[in-house]
Design an enzyme around this catalytic site. Sequence first.
Site, PDB file in Angstrom:
ATOM      1  CG  ASP A  77      -1.927   1.013   1.315  1.00 51.16           C
ATOM      2  OD1 ASP A  77      -3.068   0.666   1.638  1.00 51.16           O
ATOM      3  OD2 ASP A  77      -1.630   2.188   1.034  1.00 51.16           O
ATOM      4  CG  ASP A  94      -2.933   3.347  -2.216  1.00 47.95           C
ATOM      5  OD1 ASP A  94      -3.985   2.699  -2.053  1.00 47.95           O
ATOM      6  OD2 ASP A  94      -2.277   3.848  -1.298  1.00 47.95           O
ATOM      7  CD  GLU A  95      -5.661  -1.107  -0.415  1.00 49.16           C
ATOM      8  OE1 GLU A  95      -5.399  -1.970   0.445  1.00 49.16           O
ATOM      9  OE2 GLU A  95      -6.485  -0.201  -0.247  1.00 49.16           O
TER      10      GLU A  95
END
Length: 355
Positions: free
Chosen positions: A9, A104-105
């Site tokens: 993340d 983002d993860e």
Amino acid sequence: MERRIIHIDMDAFYAQVEQRDEPKYRGKPVIVGGRSENRGVVATASYEARKFGVHSAMPMRTAYKLCPDGVYVRPRFDVYKEVSAKVMDIFLKYSEVIEPLSLDEAYLDITHLVSKDRTARSIALEIQHEIYEAVHLTSSSGISYNKYLAKIASGMNKPKGTTVIHHGNVQEVLFSLKIGDFPGVGRVTEEKMKSLGIMTGKDLYEWSEADLIFEFKKRGTSLYKKARGIGTSELSVERIRKSIGKETTFNYDINEDDIILKVLEELCGKVSMNLDRRQLAGRVVTVKLKTLNFEAHSRQMMAPNPLFESDEIFHYAYDLYHKVKSPEEPIRLIGVTLSHLEERTYRNLTIYDFL
Ligand code: DCP
Ligand code: MG
């Protein structure tokens, strides 16, 4: 062998991108959010801004009160998407089994890479390093033998953390976890847990499976297991994108068919290139317009065979345009999408298929 899952993340993702691209924002409380200081909500805040109590989903107005000297910036989604695609490409170098959760993860199953000389932790560090080299952004990783433990781990030492949850520390970690921090425990469940006196993972651990089933019905068993570090869910790599489209917004209202059709033709070319990259073809063509008052109109049709060539797509799009466009009404936006996608021959998964 037991699985090895990494959850990665990015740290304060949007805010970190803004600090990367604007040196004078570095070290400052940066708040990325909607519209202006008075409207909208916070998308994210840099770690400097979090010290003031600013966080995601907070009304901008509240943020402004807590942190009047903060740097307030609008999100630049195109940049975040581009960064995300680069990061996801790095993940694909390590494993085909990845499950992106957002820009983002992602989870990565890296079981196959682990050996005596290459621990899961060292692989996570390699990936974080490679991300930094490629996009100059820091991330945090969590490593464990299942998904939800990997996710808990990645949040434990943010920013720039690398955290392992293994059989030796799992119970200790879970005992001290606030009940709301268990993945899958949302607001409503959290409130219910608290009303039952379950504040931490330790409190949850003390409940019998039968009692949890009584209170939480079907989810009882999974909560019972979660309190014990047991999780077997697989990564969902099959979250494949269902359509490919491109659109353009004009800077002014436009009514000239020849100009609009030229743009539409270009859009078809881009869609075709996109399909090429993924070795896909699609049977349903949709043309969408927005008029100046942002009313959307669209028409679609199904081709008898899968399409992927620019000219073929444009052939249908041309007809659709004439069906959907009213001659008197100027437009503000035009787009073309191909759906009902199928593989052309075979294809290798790329991240673009997931987002
Ligand atoms: N985001 C958003 N609205 C939210 C939560 C997140 O727009 N309510 C966006 C902005 C974030 C990005 O998604 O930068 C990633 O979300 P994360 O929850 O991972 O938060 P950050 O990456 O910003 O911070 P952290 O370091 O805690 O991961
Ligand atoms: Mg993040």
